[in-house]
Scaffold this motif. Structure first.
Motif, mmCIF file in Angstrom:
data_model
loop_
_atom_site.group_PDB
_atom_site.id
_atom_site.type_symbol
_atom_site.label_atom_id
_atom_site.label_comp_id
_atom_site.label_asym_id
_atom_site.label_seq_id
_atom_site.Cartn_x
_atom_site.Cartn_y
_atom_site.Cartn_z
ATOM 1 N N TYR A 173 0.792 -1.232 0.000
ATOM 2 C CA TYR A 173 0.000 0.000 0.000
ATOM 3 C C TYR A 173 0.825 1.283 0.000
ATOM 4 O O TYR A 173 0.574 2.183 -0.789
ATOM 5 C CB TYR A 173 -0.970 0.012 1.194
ATOM 6 C CG TYR A 173 -1.921 -1.151 1.154
ATOM 7 C CD1 TYR A 173 -2.972 -1.182 0.239
ATOM 8 C CD2 TYR A 173 -1.769 -2.229 2.004
ATOM 9 C CE1 TYR A 173 -3.846 -2.260 0.182
ATOM 10 C CE2 TYR A 173 -2.633 -3.316 1.958
ATOM 11 C CZ TYR A 173 -3.668 -3.326 1.043
ATOM 12 O OH TYR A 173 -4.518 -4.389 0.980
ATOM 13 N N LYS A 174 1.792 1.377 0.895
ATOM 14 C CA LYS A 174 2.513 2.639 1.050
ATOM 15 C C LYS A 174 3.373 2.972 -0.174
ATOM 16 O O LYS A 174 3.275 4.076 -0.717
ATOM 17 C CB LYS A 174 3.375 2.592 2.315
ATOM 18 C CG LYS A 174 4.015 3.918 2.630
ATOM 19 C CD LYS A 174 4.792 3.861 3.925
ATOM 20 C CE LYS A 174 5.423 5.219 4.180
ATOM 21 N NZ LYS A 174 6.360 5.190 5.269
ATOM 22 N N LEU A 177 1.498 3.983 -3.359
ATOM 23 C CA LEU A 177 0.933 5.327 -3.238
ATOM 24 C C LEU A 177 1.998 6.402 -3.391
ATOM 25 O O LEU A 177 1.747 7.477 -3.942
ATOM 26 C CB LEU A 177 0.227 5.494 -1.894
ATOM 27 C CG LEU A 177 -1.107 4.772 -1.769
ATOM 28 C CD1 LEU A 177 -1.609 4.862 -0.332
ATOM 29 C CD2 LEU A 177 -2.130 5.351 -2.727
ATOM 30 N N GLU A 178 3.203 6.112 -2.895
ATOM 31 C CA GLU A 178 4.273 7.102 -2.978
ATOM 32 C C GLU A 178 4.812 7.260 -4.394
ATOM 33 O O GLU A 178 5.281 8.334 -4.753
ATOM 34 C CB GLU A 178 5.405 6.718 -2.025
ATOM 35 C CG GLU A 178 5.031 6.930 -0.569
ATOM 36 C CD GLU A 178 6.110 6.473 0.397
ATOM 37 O OE1 GLU A 178 7.111 5.869 -0.045
ATOM 38 O OE2 GLU A 178 5.948 6.718 1.601
ATOM 39 N N SER A 180 2.979 6.783 -7.170
ATOM 40 C CA SER A 180 1.899 7.167 -8.067
ATOM 41 C C SER A 180 2.075 8.628 -8.477
ATOM 42 O O SER A 180 2.335 9.486 -7.646
ATOM 43 C CB SER A 180 0.543 6.990 -7.375
ATOM 44 O OG SER A 180 -0.471 7.568 -8.157
ATOM 45 N N THR A 183 0.019 11.273 -6.527
ATOM 46 C CA THR A 183 0.241 11.606 -5.125
ATOM 47 C C THR A 183 1.539 12.353 -4.894
ATOM 48 O O THR A 183 1.760 12.877 -3.827
ATOM 49 C CB THR A 183 0.250 10.329 -4.260
ATOM 50 O OG1 THR A 183 1.285 9.459 -4.728
ATOM 51 C CG2 THR A 183 -1.089 9.626 -4.297
#
Length: 193
Positions: A173-174, A177-178, A180, A183
């Motif tokens: 997850y982390k 997201l970083e 992407s 984001t």
């Protein structure tokens, strides 16, 4: 209010507001019962019934049942816990039977009695049993999606350590997201004018 409740519970030695308010309720009953007999039955985690009205029946979704439903829908793919640990659950119909038996056995007695009801000593159920039975059940009775397609049944992965859990959360997850582009604060997105 939530934070105040938690602080108040901890001030009086309770870990959370749930057990604190249960204790407050028991104390209130104890102080106001007068000469009436009182029996308090404290079951562990109440789950679906064993037999009455039919095996597995439960009204609503509470406690461990929400985990089972999340697994069945494919929303929960891993669980933080040890497969060898005992999951102290009691079927709902057994709790009702114990309530009736204790009331009948102690009617007319002015005493205040407290019973703890659990399964872990005589009939322990491990998380391995939950995982195995859940997998077998949903393999034999697969869930069907809204479009009519059969949803695949996968084994629920158990993670024993907090380190393993953090690694999984970071990788799954982390980090995605970083990296992407949506984001990252320096990413300039094209705008349609």
């Amino acid at each position: 209010m939530k934070e105040l409740g938690i602080r108040r519970a901890k001030l009086f030695g309770w870990p959370n507001t749930y057990v604190f308010t249960k204790a407050m309720g028991e104390m209130l009953l104890g102080h106001s019962r007068g000469d009436l007999p009182m029996v308090i039955l404290r079951p562990t985690i109440i789950t679906s019934v064993q037999s009455d009205p039919l095996p597995g029946w439960i009204e609503g979704t509470r406690t461990i049942d929400s985990v089972i439903i999340g697994y069945a829908k494919g929303k929960i793919t891993c669980f933080f816990g040890d497969l060898d640990n005992i999951m102290d659950v009691v079927p709902g119909d057994m709790v009702v039977n114990a309530m009736m038996a204790t009331m009948a056995a102690h009617s007319g007695q002015p005493a205040e009695l407290v019973y703890h009801m659990s399964s872990s000593v005589r009939n322990p159920v491990t998380y391995a049993t939950l995982e195995h039975c859940g997998f077998r059940y949903f393999l034999a009775n697969p869930r069907v999606g809204r479009d009519g397609s059969v949803m695949p049944t996968k084994r629920l992965r158990f993670i024993k350590s907090m380190v393993g859990f953090r690694v999984l959360m970071t990788l799954r997850y982390k980090l995605p997201l970083e990296v992407s582009p949506y984001t990252h604060p320096c990413t300039i997105l094209p705008h349609a004018f």
